[in-house]
Design a protein around this motif. Structure first.
Motif, mmCIF file in Angstrom:
data_model
loop_
_atom_site.group_PDB
_atom_site.id
_atom_site.type_symbol
_atom_site.label_atom_id
_atom_site.label_comp_id
_atom_site.label_asym_id
_atom_site.label_seq_id
_atom_site.Cartn_x
_atom_site.Cartn_y
_atom_site.Cartn_z
ATOM 1 N N ASN A 301 0.861 -1.179 0.000
ATOM 2 C CA ASN A 301 0.000 0.000 0.000
ATOM 3 C C ASN A 301 0.901 1.235 0.000
ATOM 4 O OD1 ASN A 301 0.852 0.503 2.702
ATOM 5 N ND2 ASN A 301 -0.821 -0.719 3.526
ATOM 6 N N PRO A 302 0.348 2.434 -0.142
ATOM 7 C CA PRO A 302 1.208 3.637 -0.197
ATOM 8 C C PRO A 302 2.107 3.797 1.023
ATOM 9 C CG PRO A 302 -0.986 4.168 -0.985
ATOM 10 C CD PRO A 302 -1.056 2.761 -0.454
ATOM 11 N N GLN A 303 1.623 3.405 2.191
ATOM 12 C CA GLN A 303 2.464 3.511 3.380
ATOM 13 C C GLN A 303 3.687 2.607 3.265
ATOM 14 O OE1 GLN A 303 0.945 1.671 6.872
ATOM 15 N NE2 GLN A 303 2.650 2.296 8.167
ATOM 16 N N HIS A 304 3.462 1.341 2.937
ATOM 17 C CA HIS A 304 4.557 0.379 2.916
ATOM 18 C C HIS A 304 5.449 0.531 1.684
ATOM 19 C CE1 HIS A 304 1.880 -2.173 5.734
ATOM 20 N NE2 HIS A 304 2.679 -1.393 6.429
ATOM 21 N N ASP A 305 5.015 1.327 0.729
ATOM 22 C CA ASP A 305 5.879 1.656 -0.410
ATOM 23 C C ASP A 305 6.750 2.877 -0.124
ATOM 24 O OD1 ASP A 305 5.444 -0.375 -2.202
ATOM 25 O OD2 ASP A 305 3.864 0.660 -3.317
ATOM 26 N N SER A 306 6.678 3.392 1.113
ATOM 27 C CA SER A 306 7.441 4.600 1.438
ATOM 28 C C SER A 306 8.783 4.301 2.089
ATOM 29 C CB SER A 306 6.624 5.522 2.356
ATOM 30 O OG SER A 306 6.447 4.946 3.635
ATOM 31 N N GLY A 307 9.071 3.032 2.390
ATOM 32 C CA GLY A 307 10.350 2.716 3.013
ATOM 33 C C GLY A 307 10.440 1.267 3.436
ATOM 34 N N ILE A 308 11.602 0.900 3.984
ATOM 35 C CA ILE A 308 11.881 -0.465 4.412
ATOM 36 C C ILE A 308 12.032 -0.495 5.925
ATOM 37 C CG2 ILE A 308 13.548 -2.376 4.280
ATOM 38 C CD1 ILE A 308 14.306 -1.327 1.491
ATOM 39 N N ALA A 309 11.397 -1.463 6.557
ATOM 40 C CA ALA A 309 11.482 -1.585 8.013
ATOM 41 C C ALA A 309 12.903 -1.936 8.441
ATOM 42 C CB ALA A 309 10.505 -2.657 8.495
ATOM 43 N N ASN A 310 13.298 -1.444 9.624
ATOM 44 C CA ASN A 310 14.664 -1.696 10.089
ATOM 45 C C ASN A 310 14.945 -3.176 10.279
ATOM 46 O OD1 ASN A 310 13.060 -2.045 12.360
ATOM 47 N ND2 ASN A 310 14.021 -0.420 13.551
ATOM 48 N N LYS A 311 13.889 -3.976 10.539
ATOM 49 C CA LYS A 311 14.105 -5.411 10.746
ATOM 50 C C LYS A 311 14.772 -6.077 9.546
ATOM 51 C CE LYS A 311 9.653 -6.454 11.221
ATOM 52 N NZ LYS A 311 8.986 -5.210 10.774
ATOM 53 N N VAL A 312 14.473 -5.589 8.342
ATOM 54 C CA VAL A 312 15.021 -6.215 7.133
ATOM 55 C C VAL A 312 16.543 -6.076 7.116
ATOM 56 C CG1 VAL A 312 15.055 -6.170 4.610
ATOM 57 C CG2 VAL A 312 12.895 -5.854 5.838
ATOM 58 N N TYR A 313 17.031 -4.868 7.380
ATOM 59 C CA TYR A 313 18.487 -4.659 7.423
ATOM 60 C C TYR A 313 19.112 -5.417 8.595
ATOM 61 C CZ TYR A 313 17.390 -0.746 4.309
ATOM 62 O OH TYR A 313 16.934 0.037 3.267
ATOM 63 N N GLN A 314 18.391 -5.534 9.699
ATOM 64 C CA GLN A 314 18.911 -6.261 10.856
ATOM 65 C C GLN A 314 19.025 -7.753 10.551
ATOM 66 O OE1 GLN A 314 15.976 -4.973 13.679
ATOM 67 N NE2 GLN A 314 17.092 -3.129 14.248
ATOM 68 N N TYR A 315 18.013 -8.330 9.892
ATOM 69 C CA TYR A 315 18.126 -9.725 9.456
ATOM 70 C C TYR A 315 19.387 -9.899 8.600
ATOM 71 C CZ TYR A 315 12.958 -10.160 10.252
ATOM 72 O OH TYR A 315 11.692 -10.171 10.764
ATOM 73 N N MET A 316 19.539 -8.987 7.654
ATOM 74 C CA MET A 316 20.651 -9.095 6.700
ATOM 75 C C MET A 316 22.001 -9.045 7.402
ATOM 76 S SD MET A 316 18.975 -6.656 3.731
ATOM 77 C CE MET A 316 20.498 -6.392 2.807
ATOM 78 N N LEU A 317 22.126 -8.166 8.386
ATOM 79 C CA LEU A 317 23.399 -8.025 9.093
ATOM 80 C C LEU A 317 23.831 -9.344 9.723
ATOM 81 C CD1 LEU A 317 25.724 -6.322 10.243
ATOM 82 C CD2 LEU A 317 24.200 -5.677 12.136
ATOM 83 N N PHE A 318 22.868 -10.125 10.203
ATOM 84 C CA PHE A 318 23.203 -11.384 10.865
ATOM 85 C C PHE A 318 23.050 -12.599 9.950
ATOM 86 C CE2 PHE A 318 22.401 -8.405 14.291
ATOM 87 C CZ PHE A 318 23.581 -8.557 15.007
ATOM 88 N N GLU A 319 23.168 -12.325 8.642
ATOM 89 C CA GLU A 319 23.229 -13.383 7.614
ATOM 90 C C GLU A 319 21.977 -14.249 7.591
ATOM 91 O OE1 GLU A 319 27.168 -15.199 6.830
ATOM 92 O OE2 GLU A 319 27.830 -14.146 8.632
ATOM 93 N N THR A 320 20.832 -13.649 7.961
ATOM 94 C CA THR A 320 19.561 -14.347 7.862
ATOM 95 C C THR A 320 18.918 -13.985 6.524
ATOM 96 O OG1 THR A 320 19.286 -14.073 10.256
ATOM 97 C CG2 THR A 320 17.353 -14.776 9.002
ATOM 98 N N PRO A 321 18.759 -14.941 5.603
ATOM 99 C CA PRO A 321 18.128 -14.602 4.319
ATOM 100 C C PRO A 321 16.713 -14.088 4.556
ATOM 101 C CG PRO A 321 18.262 -16.982 4.615
ATOM 102 C CD PRO A 321 19.054 -16.376 5.720
ATOM 103 N N VAL A 322 16.310 -13.104 3.778
ATOM 104 C CA VAL A 322 15.010 -12.477 4.008
ATOM 105 C C VAL A 322 13.983 -12.930 2.974
ATOM 106 C CG1 VAL A 322 15.966 -10.464 5.173
ATOM 107 C CG2 VAL A 322 15.704 -10.415 2.707
ATOM 108 N N LEU A 323 12.745 -13.031 3.438
ATOM 109 C CA LEU A 323 11.611 -13.318 2.557
ATOM 110 C C LEU A 323 10.644 -12.162 2.744
ATOM 111 C CD1 LEU A 323 10.051 -15.081 0.606
ATOM 112 C CD2 LEU A 323 9.223 -16.436 2.555
#
Length: 393
Positions: A301-323
């Motif tokens: 939706n327009p809200q969720h198309d405005s940015g990426i939640a910090n959790k996504v980058y945090q998953y990535m930092l600890f080598e957790t593949p994201v879905l």
């Protein structure tokens, strides 16, 4: 420069704002914070060199006054007075306020001083409030008037000299929508992590069997976050993949609690769900390292198309593949970094297909995790993106 940070929440609970302050401090700026004393912490204090001024307001008072601000603007009047006193007491040279709805009271409180104002948009607020159950349910909707924020957005953005957004696509959307913003200075500051802080936490012992395939979700929980699709997928997966578990950590939106309770107590998947209402950020690395994938299944939706939640980058930092779902910024991030996979939002069958693929391809998961960590260490962290934020000042 002496910068006044104005936030209508408790500063110690807002990681994005704390990360930004740390960046500005590292560039030599002196930071003063104004926020309400929602947690009864005390009216003044310091966090390191950050000087904090709080004023009396309970969390319940804030919820009520903010909820009715479009009908009875007492909330704005309170803030205008507090901003005037704050500027006079601290003699700050610039103001940095957070969230669209704070633009007007800060502007009005600053009229005597004419300090430059930076407006930091944590989300697409007009779209966000129209997705909140509490704001759109009768009779509260009559007081909140969520649709009115669409009409107020242009005016509120024009109060600011600088506008901080989460991603490039949202910046372009605002510019195309409002030609009057062409002369405004935009800065992109995504919800990237403070890598130094997160990497200092030691792995903790947690009670998750290592043989389980853990799908990890961290953060606020609600229908709008797309988690219903995850529950439905789990119903289909459990008979053939009993070791697939869903780990949820975070508070459930008030308006969605009964619905989520019905899913979490469903006998078909009850044993497949691990739920914690809250865990400290220091425990995040341990849970991430024990998880097979990190989830961000947001409804597009327009809200969720405005940015990426910090959790996504945090998953990535600890080598957790994201879905992740196919909200534009998430999709673009995965296409760029190869840190995971994308499914069509609210498409349960597509979500199931992607989960099974990741389940059956551990080597690819490992490679995705490595890609994610590399991207965060090299680009998507507060130090790298902080230079653009500092350029404002």
């Amino acid at each position: 420069m002496r910068i006044g940070v104005i936030l209508d929440k408790e500063i110690t609970k807002d990681q994005r704002v704390l990360n930004e302050i740390k960046i500005l401090e590292s560039h030599g700026h002196e930071i003063h914070v104004l926020c309400p004393d929602l947690l009864n912490i005390g009216l003044s204090g310091n966090i390191g060199n950050i000087k904090i001024r709080r004023f009396k307001m309970s969390n319940r008072q804030r919820e009520i006054l903010f909820g009715i601000v479009n009908r009875f603007p007492l909330y704005n009047w309170i803030w205008q007075k507090q901003v005037r006193h704050f500027i006079a007491a601290t003699r700050v040279e610039a103001l940095h306020t957070h969230d669209l709805y704070m633009a007007k009271p800060v502007y009005m409180g600053n009229r005597k001083y004419h300090l430059p104002i930076t407006l930091d948009l944590h989300e697409n607020f007009p779209a966000a409030i129209q997705s909140y159950t509490w704001a759109t349910t009768f009779p509260k909707s009559l007081l909140v008037v969520p649709k009115r924020w669409e009409k107020l957005e242009k005016k509120y953005l024009e109060y600011a000299d600088n506008i901080v957004v989460l991603c490039h696509s949202f910046q372009e959307e605002l510019k195309q929508k409002y030609s009057s913003l062409a002369k405004k200075r935009f800065v992109i500051y995504p919800n990237v992590p403070d890598v130094e802080e997160l990497l200092q936490y030691d792995p903790l012992s947690i009670t998750i069997p290592k043989q389980d395939f853990i799908m990890f979700y961290f953060g606020a929980i609600g229908v709008r976050r797309g988690l219903i699709s995850c529950f439905e997928a789990l119903k289909n997966l459990t008979p053939n993949y009993p070791d697939i578990k869903l780990l949820l950590i975070g508070p459930i939106d008030k308006g969605d609690r009964e619905l989520f309770k019905s899913y979490m107590e469903d006998p078909r998947i009850r044993e497949q769900i691990i739920y914690y209402k809250w865990k400290d950020l220091s425990e995040f690395p341990a849970f991430a390292r024990q998880s097979a994938i990190g989830l961000s299944p947001l409804i597009k939706n327009p809200q969720h198309d405005s940015g990426i939640a910090n959790k996504v980058y945090q998953y990535m930092l600890f080598e957790t593949p994201v879905l992740v779902s196919d909200c534009t910024p998430q999709l673009e991030l995965i296409e760029e970094t190869g840190a995971g996979m994308v499914f069509r939002n609210e498409d349960v069958e597509d979500l199931i297909e992607k989960i099974i693929y990741l389940y059956q391809h551990p080597e690819e998961r490992k490679h995705m995790g490595e890609n994610g960590k590399k991207a965060v260490l090299e680009k998507y962290n507060s130090v790298e993106v902080g230079n653009a934020l500092n350029a404002i000042y």
